[in-house]
Scaffold this motif. Sequence first.
Motif, PDB file in Angstrom:
ATOM      1  N   LEU A  54       0.272  -0.935  10.429  1.00 37.81           N
ATOM      2  CA  LEU A  54      -0.826  -0.154  10.999  1.00 37.81           C
ATOM      3  C   LEU A  54      -1.001  -0.428  12.485  1.00 37.81           C
ATOM      4  O   LEU A  54      -1.029  -1.581  12.927  1.00 37.81           O
ATOM      5  CB  LEU A  54      -2.131  -0.458  10.266  1.00 37.81           C
ATOM      6  N   ARG A  55      -1.126   0.654  13.257  1.00 35.95           N
ATOM      7  CA  ARG A  55      -1.397   0.566  14.698  1.00 35.95           C
ATOM      8  C   ARG A  55      -2.857   0.861  15.006  1.00 35.95           C
ATOM      9  O   ARG A  55      -3.281   0.782  16.165  1.00 35.95           O
ATOM     10  CB  ARG A  55      -0.523   1.572  15.448  1.00 35.95           C
ATOM     11  N   GLY A  56      -3.593   1.264  14.000  1.00 37.73           N
ATOM     12  CA  GLY A  56      -4.987   1.625  14.193  1.00 37.73           C
ATOM     13  C   GLY A  56      -5.608   1.964  12.858  1.00 37.73           C
ATOM     14  O   GLY A  56      -4.977   1.875  11.804  1.00 37.73           O
ATOM     15  N   GLY A  57      -6.871   2.401  12.892  1.00 31.92           N
ATOM     16  CA  GLY A  57      -7.565   2.761  11.667  1.00 31.92           C
ATOM     17  C   GLY A  57      -8.077   1.560  10.905  1.00 31.92           C
ATOM     18  O   GLY A  57      -7.799   0.400  11.242  1.00 31.92           O
ATOM     19  N   ILE A  58      -8.834   1.849   9.869  1.00 29.34           N
ATOM     20  CA  ILE A  58      -9.332   0.816   8.962  1.00 29.34           C
ATOM     21  C   ILE A  58      -9.153   1.317   7.536  1.00 29.34           C
ATOM     22  O   ILE A  58      -8.996   2.517   7.290  1.00 29.34           O
ATOM     23  CB  ILE A  58     -10.819   0.490   9.216  1.00 29.34           C
ATOM     24  N   VAL A  59      -9.180   0.393   6.586  1.00 30.27           N
ATOM     25  CA  VAL A  59      -9.088   0.747   5.169  1.00 30.27           C
ATOM     26  C   VAL A  59     -10.412   0.395   4.508  1.00 30.27           C
ATOM     27  O   VAL A  59     -10.907  -0.731   4.655  1.00 30.27           O
ATOM     28  CB  VAL A  59      -7.928   0.010   4.488  1.00 30.27           C
ATOM     29  N   VAL A  60     -10.963   1.349   3.783  1.00 24.95           N
ATOM     30  CA  VAL A  60     -12.244   1.135   3.107  1.00 24.95           C
ATOM     31  C   VAL A  60     -12.094   1.401   1.621  1.00 24.95           C
ATOM     32  O   VAL A  60     -11.211   2.147   1.189  1.00 24.95           O
ATOM     33  CB  VAL A  60     -13.361   2.026   3.690  1.00 24.95           C
ATOM     34  N   ASP A  61     -12.975   0.771   0.842  1.00 24.59           N
ATOM     35  CA  ASP A  61     -12.987   0.980  -0.602  1.00 24.59           C
ATOM     36  C   ASP A  61     -13.934   2.110  -0.971  1.00 24.59           C
ATOM     37  O   ASP A  61     -14.432   2.841  -0.083  1.00 24.59           O
ATOM     38  CB  ASP A  61     -13.355  -0.315  -1.330  1.00 24.59           C
ATOM     39  N   PRO A  72       0.840  -1.193   0.000  1.00 23.43           N
ATOM     40  CA  PRO A  72       0.000   0.000   0.000  1.00 23.43           C
ATOM     41  C   PRO A  72       0.879   1.248   0.000  1.00 23.43           C
ATOM     42  O   PRO A  72       1.961   1.265   0.606  1.00 23.43           O
ATOM     43  CB  PRO A  72      -0.789  -0.115   1.312  1.00 23.43           C
ATOM     44  N   GLY A  73       0.408   2.269  -0.652  1.00 25.72           N
ATOM     45  CA  GLY A  73       1.121   3.538  -0.644  1.00 25.72           C
ATOM     46  C   GLY A  73       0.195   4.663  -0.221  1.00 25.72           C
ATOM     47  O   GLY A  73      -0.943   4.756  -0.695  1.00 25.72           O
ATOM     48  N   THR A  74       0.641   5.484   0.706  1.00 23.29           N
ATOM     49  CA  THR A  74      -0.102   6.697   1.052  1.00 23.29           C
ATOM     50  C   THR A  74       0.257   7.761   0.030  1.00 23.29           C
ATOM     51  O   THR A  74       1.435   8.105  -0.127  1.00 23.29           O
ATOM     52  CB  THR A  74       0.274   7.186   2.458  1.00 23.29           C
ATOM     53  N   GLU A  75      -0.754   8.260  -0.682  1.00 23.24           N
ATOM     54  CA  GLU A  75      -0.460   9.265  -1.708  1.00 23.24           C
ATOM     55  C   GLU A  75       0.087  10.531  -1.058  1.00 23.24           C
ATOM     56  O   GLU A  75      -0.396  10.976  -0.020  1.00 23.24           O
ATOM     57  CB  GLU A  75      -1.706   9.582  -2.533  1.00 23.24           C
ATOM     58  N   ALA A 126      -9.091  10.888   6.701  1.00 20.17           N
ATOM     59  CA  ALA A 126      -9.008   9.895   5.621  1.00 20.17           C
ATOM     60  C   ALA A 126      -7.774  10.204   4.790  1.00 20.17           C
ATOM     61  O   ALA A 126      -7.593  11.332   4.326  1.00 20.17           O
ATOM     62  CB  ALA A 126     -10.263   9.936   4.745  1.00 20.17           C
ATOM     63  N   ALA A 127      -6.920   9.210   4.627  1.00 17.20           N
ATOM     64  CA  ALA A 127      -5.717   9.330   3.800  1.00 17.20           C
ATOM     65  C   ALA A 127      -5.900   8.460   2.570  1.00 17.20           C
ATOM     66  O   ALA A 127      -6.228   7.271   2.679  1.00 17.20           O
ATOM     67  CB  ALA A 127      -4.487   8.886   4.580  1.00 17.20           C
ATOM     68  N   ARG A 128      -5.690   9.061   1.396  1.00 19.18           N
ATOM     69  CA  ARG A 128      -5.879   8.331   0.146  1.00 19.18           C
ATOM     70  C   ARG A 128      -4.761   7.298  -0.029  1.00 19.18           C
ATOM     71  O   ARG A 128      -3.586   7.608   0.103  1.00 19.18           O
ATOM     72  CB  ARG A 128      -5.882   9.299  -1.029  1.00 19.18           C
ATOM     73  N   LEU A 129      -5.162   6.043  -0.345  1.00 21.07           N
ATOM     74  CA  LEU A 129      -4.208   4.966  -0.579  1.00 21.07           C
ATOM     75  C   LEU A 129      -4.144   4.612  -2.062  1.00 21.07           C
ATOM     76  O   LEU A 129      -5.165   4.630  -2.757  1.00 21.07           O
ATOM     77  CB  LEU A 129      -4.594   3.714   0.207  1.00 21.07           C
ATOM     78  N   VAL A 130      -2.940   4.283  -2.533  1.00 19.92           N
ATOM     79  CA  VAL A 130      -2.746   3.828  -3.906  1.00 19.92           C
ATOM     80  C   VAL A 130      -1.956   2.521  -3.867  1.00 19.92           C
ATOM     81  O   VAL A 130      -1.360   2.160  -2.851  1.00 19.92           O
ATOM     82  CB  VAL A 130      -1.991   4.874  -4.747  1.00 19.92           C
ATOM     83  N   LEU A 131      -1.945   1.814  -4.988  1.00 14.36           N
ATOM     84  CA  LEU A 131      -1.182   0.578  -5.091  1.00 14.36           C
ATOM     85  C   LEU A 131       0.254   0.931  -5.455  1.00 14.36           C
ATOM     86  O   LEU A 131       0.556   1.300  -6.586  1.00 14.36           O
ATOM     87  CB  LEU A 131      -1.781  -0.357  -6.143  1.00 14.36           C
ATOM     88  N   ALA A 132       1.141   0.818  -4.483  1.00 12.00           N
ATOM     89  CA  ALA A 132       2.557   1.093  -4.698  1.00 12.00           C
ATOM     90  C   ALA A 132       3.324  -0.223  -4.813  1.00 12.00           C
ATOM     91  O   ALA A 132       2.751  -1.309  -4.701  1.00 12.00           O
ATOM     92  CB  ALA A 132       3.105   1.952  -3.559  1.00 12.00           C
ATOM     93  N   ASP A 133       4.611  -0.130  -5.040  1.00 13.77           N
ATOM     94  CA  ASP A 133       5.437  -1.338  -5.128  1.00 13.77           C
ATOM     95  C   ASP A 133       6.866  -1.029  -4.721  1.00 13.77           C
ATOM     96  O   ASP A 133       7.297   0.123  -4.713  1.00 13.77           O
ATOM     97  CB  ASP A 133       5.391  -1.932  -6.546  1.00 13.77           C
ATOM     98  N   PRO A 164     -11.418   4.636  -5.349  1.00 13.03           N
ATOM     99  CA  PRO A 164     -10.220   4.769  -4.527  1.00 13.03           C
ATOM    100  C   PRO A 164     -10.426   4.197  -3.124  1.00 13.03           C
ATOM    101  O   PRO A 164     -11.540   4.094  -2.633  1.00 13.03           O
ATOM    102  CB  PRO A 164     -10.027   6.280  -4.465  1.00 13.03           C
ATOM    103  N   ALA A 165      -9.304   3.831  -2.506  1.00 10.99           N
ATOM    104  CA  ALA A 165      -9.333   3.337  -1.133  1.00 10.99           C
ATOM    105  C   ALA A 165      -8.788   4.417  -0.201  1.00 10.99           C
ATOM    106  O   ALA A 165      -7.992   5.271  -0.618  1.00 10.99           O
ATOM    107  CB  ALA A 165      -8.498   2.065  -0.999  1.00 10.99           C
ATOM    108  N   HIS A 166      -9.236   4.387   1.043  1.00 10.32           N
ATOM    109  CA  HIS A 166      -8.784   5.365   2.036  1.00 10.32           C
ATOM    110  C   HIS A 166      -8.506   4.673   3.362  1.00 10.32           C
ATOM    111  O   HIS A 166      -9.215   3.726   3.736  1.00 10.32           O
ATOM    112  CB  HIS A 166      -9.839   6.454   2.264  1.00 10.32           C
ATOM    113  N   LEU A 167      -7.492   5.149   4.043  1.00  9.01           N
ATOM    114  CA  LEU A 167      -7.237   4.757   5.420  1.00  9.01           C
ATOM    115  C   LEU A 167      -7.987   5.734   6.314  1.00  9.01           C
ATOM    116  O   LEU A 167      -7.716   6.946   6.282  1.00  9.01           O
ATOM    117  CB  LEU A 167      -5.739   4.790   5.718  1.00  9.01           C
ATOM    118  N   ILE A 168      -8.927   5.228   7.071  1.00 11.43           N
ATOM    119  CA  ILE A 168      -9.751   6.037   7.966  1.00 11.43           C
ATOM    120  C   ILE A 168      -9.192   5.920   9.379  1.00 11.43           C
ATOM    121  O   ILE A 168      -8.985   4.808   9.888  1.00 11.43           O
ATOM    122  CB  ILE A 168     -11.223   5.559   7.955  1.00 11.43           C
ATOM    123  N   PHE A 169      -8.934   7.048  10.028  1.00  8.67           N
ATOM    124  CA  PHE A 169      -8.411   7.014  11.396  1.00  8.67           C
ATOM    125  C   PHE A 169      -8.942   8.208  12.176  1.00  8.67           C
ATOM    126  O   PHE A 169      -9.478   9.166  11.595  1.00  8.67           O
ATOM    127  CB  PHE A 169      -6.876   6.974  11.402  1.00  8.67           C
TER     128      PHE A 169
END
Length: 551
Positions: A314-321, A299-302, A452-459, A347-352
């Motif tokens: 991750l120490r907390g939060g959830i990821v949603v689509d 996962p990549g945080t944009e 909410a932090a936007r997540l992208v598919l990183a590598d 897009p997916a987001h990490l919610i915390f």
Amino acid sequence: MRDGRTEGDATHDAIREPTGDAIHDVIVVGSGAGAMTGALMAAADGLDTVVLERTALLGGTSAYSGAACWLPGTQVQERAGLGDSTDAARTYLRALVGDTGPDRREAFLRHAPELVARLESDPAVEFEWRAFPDYVAAPGRMDAGRSFVPRDLPQEELGDLLPLVRPAVDRDRAGQGHPDGPLTAGRALIGRLLLAATRTGNTTVRTGHRVIGLVTEHGRVTGVEAETPQGTVTVRARRGVLLAAGGFEGDDALRTEHGVPGAAAWTMAPPGATTGDLLRAAVRIGAATDLLDEAWWCPGTERPDGSAAFTLGLRGGIVVDAAGRRFANESLPYDRMGRALATAQAPAHLIFDSREGGGLPAITVPPADPEEHLASGVWVKADTLPELAERIGVPAGALTDTVARFDGHAATGTDPDHHRGEDPYDRFFADTRNAPGPNPCLVPLDRPPYYAARLVLADLGTKGGLRTDVHARVLDGAGDPIPGLYAAGNTSASFTGRVYPGPGVPIGTGMVFASLAVRDMTSPGALPASGITSGATGGARSTVTAPPARD
């Protein structure tokens, strides 16, 4: 391996830019962990070795990494009293990969302990075990982990070689040099290998050399063509050419051609360093390829500039689509979470929430500045969940229900939806100080405001590439070795296939097969029967290319 020198000897006679055509025993293209291991092994065997690096700095993605080395059954694990063994690692790999590529698997397992012993025989190379669990629950797994890392390297030991080592990712992307203090993690690994290689007296390092073609004579690879600031040069090899300069993750055209999801902007490789030049060059002379649709995902945080930060732990939060629903165990190892992200509705987001004062409850590389991310819009903040849902474009009812359901799981300590917190890897990163319930991986989202932090598919790089055999020889379409040509690391197709077994597998396998390539180059059967004269130069001192100093 010390070549009769003491630790206090000078590492080289001069720092200068070698230019023009040249001939060496061994050419190593690239400067990551695999490449520098290959260079060290060749130089320690008395071979005149040249390292050709496209950029101005050495280390590639390896320098950005935590430098975990997944090399099972070695003296490092024995010193730590882990009870690891080659047999246990074999059981683990068989469970994950099956019988795909058994010959390369066995070559890796056999050579890993020998390689580590040889590396540590040099006073410049020191390793220590550090806990980091294997990634998959399978027979042979080490719950505490079997990978190890280099010891920190004081800057003064590198001396005027220091400006050659690529800084950590956050400073490198900002155009800054190394901070005060010792080199750690990936920088320490590259620094130690560089120091050992230059002390042999048989190593030349050329930066600013972009290899664009392979030179062949009578069906044998005998050199490379490289673009330099001074023009195109031909560098020739008496023994062999080792390609170990990463994959093609930095080239959007190749990613699209081979169906690699994500984007070049989101890879963790240094910008402009991995555009598939070596893949194209080898394919032009008939090399076979495999796994070209694969990568080491994460996962990549944009980030505000459109790049991504490697996100794990991750120490907390959830990821949603995009529908506002969870779709995976957010504490999965990063490759597996990346694969889940690849199939999720974007897009997916990490919610915390504000439990950590507005900071992301995760590790990001490079670190994230909350204010900068909020100002750019890649993070958003709201006092309520419905307001947050509106700002990120997901159904408010779905997000509210998802959080309420997750908070219920946090209270009971079980996650029947995705089983978060049931695996040792999940719990490795948990922070019990912020977890009021029975499962430290399930932390309720109950402290507004929300983020909410936007997540992208990183590598961390592509993992498909040139097909190779147990000696790291590049194979042609008929499965026969191309004489004089070798590949390791992400330039080659990984024998682990579509699985990421544990921390440091890319680095560990790259190091082993680079070493095996050099071993094959020095075997009598690998020497050309005629043409280029083989043999080392004997008394040459090492020379290196130094880039301009950076602040």
